[in-house]
Design an enzyme around this catalytic site. Structure first.
Site, PDB file in Angstrom:
ATOM      1  N   GLU A 193      -5.495  -8.520   0.937  1.00 41.32           N
ATOM      2  CA  GLU A 193      -6.126  -8.154   2.216  1.00 41.32           C
ATOM      3  C   GLU A 193      -7.605  -7.890   1.989  1.00 41.32           C
ATOM      4  OE1 GLU A 193      -4.471  -4.850   4.459  1.00 41.32           O
ATOM      5  OE2 GLU A 193      -2.432  -5.549   4.078  1.00 41.32           O
TER       6      GLU A 193
ATOM      7  N   GLU B 281       0.800  -1.224   0.000  1.00 42.84           N
ATOM      8  CA  GLU B 281       0.000   0.000   0.000  1.00 42.84           C
ATOM      9  C   GLU B 281       0.835   1.277   0.000  1.00 42.84           C
ATOM     10  OE1 GLU B 281      -2.606  -0.454   3.382  1.00 42.84           O
ATOM     11  OE2 GLU B 281      -3.782  -2.008   2.410  1.00 42.84           O
TER      12      GLU B 281
HETATM   13  O1  IFM Z   1      -4.146  -2.969   9.293  1.00 44.70           O
HETATM   14  C1  IFM Z   1      -4.099  -2.452   8.014  1.00 44.70           C
HETATM   15  C2  IFM Z   1      -2.936  -3.043   7.246  1.00 44.70           C
HETATM   16  O2  IFM Z   1      -1.721  -2.816   7.885  1.00 44.70           O
HETATM   17  C3  IFM Z   1      -2.851  -2.439   5.871  1.00 44.70           C
HETATM   18  N1  IFM Z   1      -4.100  -2.495   5.195  1.00 44.70           N
HETATM   19  C4  IFM Z   1      -5.279  -2.063   5.898  1.00 44.70           C
HETATM   20  C5  IFM Z   1      -5.359  -2.741   7.252  1.00 44.70           C
HETATM   21  C6  IFM Z   1      -6.618  -2.279   7.997  1.00 44.70           C
HETATM   22  O3  IFM Z   1      -6.605  -0.906   8.174  1.00 44.70           O
END
Ligand code: IFM
Length: 444
Positions: free
Chosen positions: A352, A171
């Site tokens: 994710e 990210e």
């Molecule tokens: O916890 C975070 C993660 O580190 C990166 N993506 C989003 C998740 C939730 O906010």
């Protein structure tokens, strides 16, 4: 509300080679602060009002201490893969020499996963820049991109044979925009110019690291993990604003990586805000990737501002998670289809997806029915995209266990597994049991 996580029996997600996994990140779970260098999140946590519960990552889930039991827990979930990140500050000393204790930690962890037939998905950077590099300008300093490539060189040699899949960055939007542009994440800088320059240097770091990975481990797949919060107009009159937001927040990264060009919006930025781009940078940034990791949690609505820019707009009366994020599973199908239409996509992993909920531990159980519902609907949203031709080959639930949720501290719980921080006890929530049931059903 769905009480189980299920997919149509004929779903391609239930067949080979689709991979199911769980994900975590170093700073959020490891603890053991005293055995690594300080990183920007250690510093940020010390700033007053930066973290909602005034906490930090010193102990987190004490995963460095409990990693063996955590590996057993991961195996017990019947997943095919585990996605973790390496802490740069744990594997290198400030002079660039190797911190053997840190490298050994990751080597042992990866070996234990492989011994249990769990594929290892390693992210090289999940936001925890060593503080001494931030002191030299961090991601505003072009040299940090080269430092990342050098770090990648060390890691890929030291972990040779133990990694199935490398992601360079997690990210970059969050590192750049949240960290350098609006300052709600480490290092807490608030400057539009800084945000854009940091984003460029992060992408450059990705490209340089890709070159290193190709050289050091040509047989290991490599790519990048991007987060998408697709942009929707609040009203018809806001369509242009949503399009601008989409380019600024989402397309900025994927377009640069897959086509070697920033979105047209770049030309609307003033010269003082535009990033400095070296002659060969875009070619390096668009080094071919084997996969794009897609992180999806929600969509965002935008409205037009008086100066013809965009601003986030809140939707009323929609279901939200404990983060206040709208639950919108169709958004995941729509996102995947839209990326599929816009680009020649390499294979995609959902790296994710998950939800923070206000979990309660009652008589030893966490009945997180809303999270079960979230996973059920989002997995079916992935299924719908795959049925329409998108090449998704894996899904990672965020997160394996409750952990340090950045500026929210430990108040927000994203885990499949509940962590009782006072005792470091791990308790499988209903969602973990349902996720496991789905995966086991597939393995029959
Ligand atoms: O916890 C975070 C993660 O580190 C990166 N993506 C989003 C998740 C939730 O906010």
């Amino acid at each position: 509300m769905f009480k189980t996580i299920s997919l149509p029996a004929s779903s391609p997600l239930l067949a080979q080679p689709f991979i199911f996994g769980v994900a975590t990140a170093s700073f959020q779970i490891e603890g053991a602060r005293d055995t690594r260098l300080p990183c920007i999140w250690d510093t940020f946590c010390q700033q007053p009002h930066s973290i909602a519960d005034n906490s930090n990552g010193d102990n987190a889930c004490e995963h460095v201490k409990y990693w063996q039991q955590d590996v057993a827990m991961i195996a017990d979930l019947a997943v095919d893969a585990y996605r973790l990140s390496i802490a740069w500050s744990r594997v290198l000393h400030q002079d660039g020499s190797i911190n053997q204790q840190g490298v050994d930690f990751y080597r042992n962890l990866l070996k234990a996963l492989k011994a249990r037939n769990i594929k290892t998905f390693v992210t090289l950077y999940h936001w925890d820049l060593p503080q001494h590099l931030e002191d030299q300008g961090g991601w505003l300093n072009r040299d940090t991109a080269q430092a990342f490539a050098d770090y990648t060189d060390v890691v890929s040699r030291e972990l040779d044979g133990l990694v199935d899949s490398y992601a360079t960055l997690n990210e970059p939007f969050c590192s750049a925009y949240l960290g350098y542009e609006i300052g709600v994440h480490a290092p807490g800088i608030k400057s539009q110019q800084a945000g854009r320059q940091a984003a460029h240097h992060l992408l450059l770091a990705h490209g340089l690291a890709m070159q290193v990975l190709r050289k050091n481990c040509p047989d290991v797949e490599a790519g990048i993990v991007l987060n998408f919060s697709p942009s929707y107009p609040l009203t018809k009159a806001d369509e242009h604003a949503a399009m601008l937001a989409e380019q600024y927040h989402n397309q900025w990264y994927i377009k640069a990586i897959l086509t070697g060009a920033y979105p047209a919006l770049l030309n609307q930025l003033s010269d003082t805000v535009k990033p400095v781009i070296g002659d060969n940078d875009m070619a390096i940034i668009s080094e071919k990737v084997d996969f794009i990791g897609v992180n999806y949690y929600t969509r965002i609505h935008y409205s037009r501002t008086a100066d013809n820019w965009f601003a986030e707009a809140e939707l009323k009366n929609v279901p939200v998670t404990d983060m206040g994020w709208e639950v919108y599973p169709q958004g995941l199908t729509e996102l995947l289809l839209s990326l599929h239409r816009q680009y020649q996509l390499p294979k995609v992993y959902i790296t994710e997806n998950g939800a923070a909920m206000a979990d309660t531990l009652t008589e030893g159980c966490v009945e997180d029915i809303e999270r079960v519902d979230y996973f059920h609907t989002h997995l079916n949203a992935v299924h719908a995209a795959v049925e329409q031709g998108v090449n998704v080959q894996g899904y990672f639930a965020w997160s394996l266990m409750d952990n340090f949720e950045w500026a929210y501290g430990y108040n927000k719980r994203f885990g499949l597994v509940y962590v009782e921080y006072a005792t470091q006890k791990r308790i499988l929530k209903q969602s973990a049991k349902q996720y496991r049931a789905l995966l086991k059903q597939r393995k029959k």
